[in-house]
Write a protein that holds these residues in place. Structure first.
Motif, mmCIF file in Angstrom:
data_model
loop_
_atom_site.group_PDB
_atom_site.id
_atom_site.type_symbol
_atom_site.label_atom_id
_atom_site.label_comp_id
_atom_site.label_asym_id
_atom_site.label_seq_id
_atom_site.Cartn_x
_atom_site.Cartn_y
_atom_site.Cartn_z
ATOM 1 N N ASN A 4 3.969 88.718 -3.273
ATOM 2 C CA ASN A 4 3.527 89.375 -2.046
ATOM 3 C C ASN A 4 3.214 88.290 -1.010
ATOM 4 N N GLU A 5 2.780 88.690 0.169
ATOM 5 C CA GLU A 5 2.526 87.723 1.237
ATOM 6 C C GLU A 5 1.418 86.736 0.867
ATOM 7 N N THR A 6 0.410 87.198 0.161
ATOM 8 C CA THR A 6 -0.681 86.313 -0.257
ATOM 9 C C THR A 6 -0.162 85.229 -1.192
ATOM 10 N N HIS A 7 0.655 85.631 -2.162
ATOM 11 C CA HIS A 7 1.207 84.663 -3.111
ATOM 12 C C HIS A 7 2.169 83.704 -2.418
ATOM 13 N N GLN A 8 2.912 84.211 -1.453
ATOM 14 C CA GLN A 8 3.817 83.328 -0.713
ATOM 15 C C GLN A 8 3.031 82.275 0.066
ATOM 16 N N ALA A 9 1.919 82.671 0.646
ATOM 17 C CA ALA A 9 1.090 81.721 1.397
ATOM 18 C C ALA A 9 0.513 80.655 0.467
ATOM 19 N N ILE A 10 0.089 81.060 -0.737
ATOM 20 C CA ILE A 10 -0.434 80.100 -1.714
ATOM 21 C C ILE A 10 0.673 79.137 -2.131
ATOM 22 N N PHE A 11 1.871 79.680 -2.404
ATOM 23 C CA PHE A 11 2.997 78.835 -2.801
ATOM 24 C C PHE A 11 3.298 77.807 -1.711
ATOM 25 N N ASN A 12 3.388 78.249 -0.479
ATOM 26 C CA ASN A 12 3.719 77.334 0.621
ATOM 27 C C ASN A 12 2.645 76.265 0.815
ATOM 28 N N GLU A 13 1.386 76.634 0.594
ATOM 29 C CA GLU A 13 0.293 75.671 0.758
ATOM 30 C C GLU A 13 0.446 74.491 -0.195
ATOM 31 N N TYR A 14 0.856 74.759 -1.432
ATOM 32 C CA TYR A 14 0.886 73.697 -2.446
ATOM 33 C C TYR A 14 2.273 73.110 -2.685
ATOM 34 N N PHE A 15 3.323 73.825 -2.357
ATOM 35 C CA PHE A 15 4.680 73.309 -2.581
ATOM 36 C C PHE A 15 4.953 72.088 -1.708
ATOM 37 N N PHE A 16 4.428 72.099 -0.507
ATOM 38 C CA PHE A 16 4.734 71.016 0.442
ATOM 39 C C PHE A 16 3.720 69.866 0.396
ATOM 40 N N ALA A 17 2.740 69.948 -0.488
ATOM 41 C CA ALA A 17 1.698 68.913 -0.544
ATOM 42 C C ALA A 17 2.095 67.818 -1.535
ATOM 43 N N VAL A 18 3.078 66.992 -1.142
ATOM 44 C CA VAL A 18 3.585 65.963 -2.053
ATOM 45 C C VAL A 18 3.419 64.552 -1.490
ATOM 46 N N GLY A 19 2.632 64.416 -0.446
ATOM 47 C CA GLY A 19 2.358 63.071 0.073
ATOM 48 C C GLY A 19 3.496 62.508 0.904
ATOM 49 N N ARG A 20 3.867 61.262 0.615
ATOM 50 C CA ARG A 20 4.792 60.525 1.480
ATOM 51 C C ARG A 20 6.194 61.126 1.542
ATOM 52 N N LEU A 21 6.574 61.910 0.537
ATOM 53 C CA LEU A 21 7.925 62.481 0.540
ATOM 54 C C LEU A 21 7.931 63.954 0.948
ATOM 55 N N ASP A 22 6.962 64.345 1.760
ATOM 56 C CA ASP A 22 6.967 65.701 2.327
ATOM 57 C C ASP A 22 8.325 66.074 2.931
ATOM 58 N N PRO A 23 8.954 65.187 3.721
ATOM 59 C CA PRO A 23 10.226 65.580 4.362
ATOM 60 C C PRO A 23 11.323 65.958 3.368
ATOM 61 N N LEU A 24 11.337 65.317 2.189
ATOM 62 C CA LEU A 24 12.363 65.648 1.198
ATOM 63 C C LEU A 24 12.164 67.052 0.653
ATOM 64 N N VAL A 25 10.922 67.389 0.329
ATOM 65 C CA VAL A 25 10.638 68.727 -0.191
ATOM 66 C C VAL A 25 10.821 69.776 0.901
ATOM 67 N N GLU A 26 10.446 69.434 2.127
ATOM 68 C CA GLU A 26 10.618 70.378 3.245
ATOM 69 C C GLU A 26 12.079 70.674 3.517
ATOM 70 N N ALA A 27 12.980 69.778 3.115
ATOM 71 C CA ALA A 27 14.413 69.995 3.335
ATOM 72 C C ALA A 27 14.986 71.045 2.390
ATOM 73 N N ALA A 28 14.304 71.302 1.280
ATOM 74 C CA ALA A 28 14.845 72.204 0.247
ATOM 75 C C ALA A 28 14.535 73.662 0.572
ATOM 76 N N PRO A 29 15.552 74.497 0.741
ATOM 77 C CA PRO A 29 15.272 75.927 0.863
ATOM 78 C C PRO A 29 14.767 76.478 -0.472
ATOM 79 N N VAL A 30 13.920 77.481 -0.423
ATOM 80 C CA VAL A 30 13.369 78.096 -1.633
ATOM 81 C C VAL A 30 13.727 79.569 -1.640
ATOM 82 N N TYR A 31 14.248 80.036 -2.775
ATOM 83 C CA TYR A 31 14.667 81.436 -2.907
ATOM 84 C C TYR A 31 13.997 82.058 -4.126
#
Length: 344
Positions: free
Chosen positions: A296-323
């Motif tokens: 649901n939208e709440t779970h999606q917001a939680i996922f997005n909060e932590y998926f992109f929190a990878v430090g110096r390589l944020d841009p690499l993870v941000e490049a990956a689409p998620v399905y």
């Protein structure tokens, strides 16, 4: 070679003869789906399927004989199995079965018999998906072609990879779900100690799976002192306990909501780990039977909060689409397709 909007490379390009029948199976720790696929217009088409409770059967051969009674014998078999496959053999991680492709072939008198890992099958099954079988979670920034990955929480945690060869994806199995769980804050560390006392080794599967949801819930109830509604205990005994927790979360149960928050946090963190390890700029696919039911939208917001929190390589993870994979038969379709286009 099957054509799809997600290009998957198979060992063989030429399909079996028109009308050939493939017995495909997706065997997990809780359930097993068996199906007949018939070759029509050079592609596998599902014509019959049945679900079995895995732990109530002693072997795949017994299941196959039951499924195949009073029908024409198939020409090929492909089994997707939840466990590491080595030299055509496997032992279940969450199902106490030994399975051997040569033994299956001899007992059922069918050749060839393919045995592949369930996440490998999940990756191959992407070839069968349509656009409405996927929900885009994140579009990816500056998207570029590259490797991809599938992460699938269910009875266990499956992880598979797809190597991009410049034209198509080449699936491969991993056992990454059994790698060490990494605590990132004090609460994580408390949970780790709770799980270590119970299991010894604590893997990501212990927290990102159906049983993982139950373990997180037990931690909040037994260690942190959170109260749970009395009716929930009854529901957890009568039904799938992880599902009961998820339903109670939608009804406002605080401990259940916090349980799913932590589950989604850990899913996001391990998905990001997978994106980094495989340089998966081609995409991260969230599979398994749990996520489509609770997303649901709440779970999606939680996922997005932590998926992109990878430090110096944020841009690499941000490049990956998620399905999010909505089709819960993707691994079964993968077994059907591999049965048709696997190397002989």
């Amino acid at each position: 070679m099957p054509k799809s909007f997600i290009p998957i490379a198979f060992p063989q390009q030429t399909p079996p003869p028109e009308g050939a029948v493939i017995l495909a199976a997706d065997i997990g720790g809780t359930k097993a789906d068996l199906a007949f696929f018939e070759i029509k217009n050079s592609e596998p088409v599902l014509v019959k399927e049945q679900r079995y409770p895995s732990k109530e059967w002693n072997s795949f051969v017994e299941m196959a004989q039951d499924f195949n009674k009073n029908t024409t014998r198939p020409q090929r078999i492909c089994v997707s199995f939840a466990g590491p496959v080595r030299d055509g053999k496997a032992h279940g991680t969450n199902l106490h079965w030994e399975i051997d492709s040569r033994e299956i072939s001899e007992k059922l008198n069918i050749r060839p018999v393919f045995l592949i890992n369930d996440l490998e099958a999940n990756c191959y099954g992407l070839a069968a998906l349509k656009t409405d079988d996927l929900l885009m979670i994140c579009p990816g920034k500056n998207h570029e072609a590259g490797n991809a990955a599938v992460i699938s929480p269910g009875t266990g945690l499956g992880e598979g990879g797809l190597f991009w060869d410049g034209q198509a994806y080449r699936p491969f199995a991993t056992e990454g779900g059994h790698s060490h769980f990494a605590a990132r804050n004090e609460l994580d560390w408390e949970l780790f100690l709770f799980l270590e006392k119970k299991y010894g080794h604590v893997s990501w599967e212990r927290v990102v799976s159906g049983p993982g949801i139950c373990m997180i819930f037990s931690f909040f109830r037994d260690v942190k002192g959170w109260e749970a509604p009395g009716i929930l205990k009854t529901e957890m005994k009568a039904h799938d306990p992880a599902a009961a927790i998820a339903i109670a979360a939608t009804e406002g149960c605080p401990v259940c909501q916090e349980t799913l928050r932590l589950f989604m946090k850990y899913l996001a963190e391990e998905a990001a780990n997978l994106a980094l390890k495989l340089k998966a700029t081609g995409g991260i696919y969230l599979g398994g039977g749990i996520l489509p039911k609770i997303w649901n939208e709440t779970h999606q917001a939680i996922f997005n909060e932590y998926f992109f929190a990878v430090g110096r390589l944020d841009p690499l993870v941000e490049a990956a689409p998620v399905y999010l994979i909505l089709n819960q038969k993707t691994a079964l379709w993968g077994a059907g397709y591999y049965g048709a286009f696997g190397g002989v």
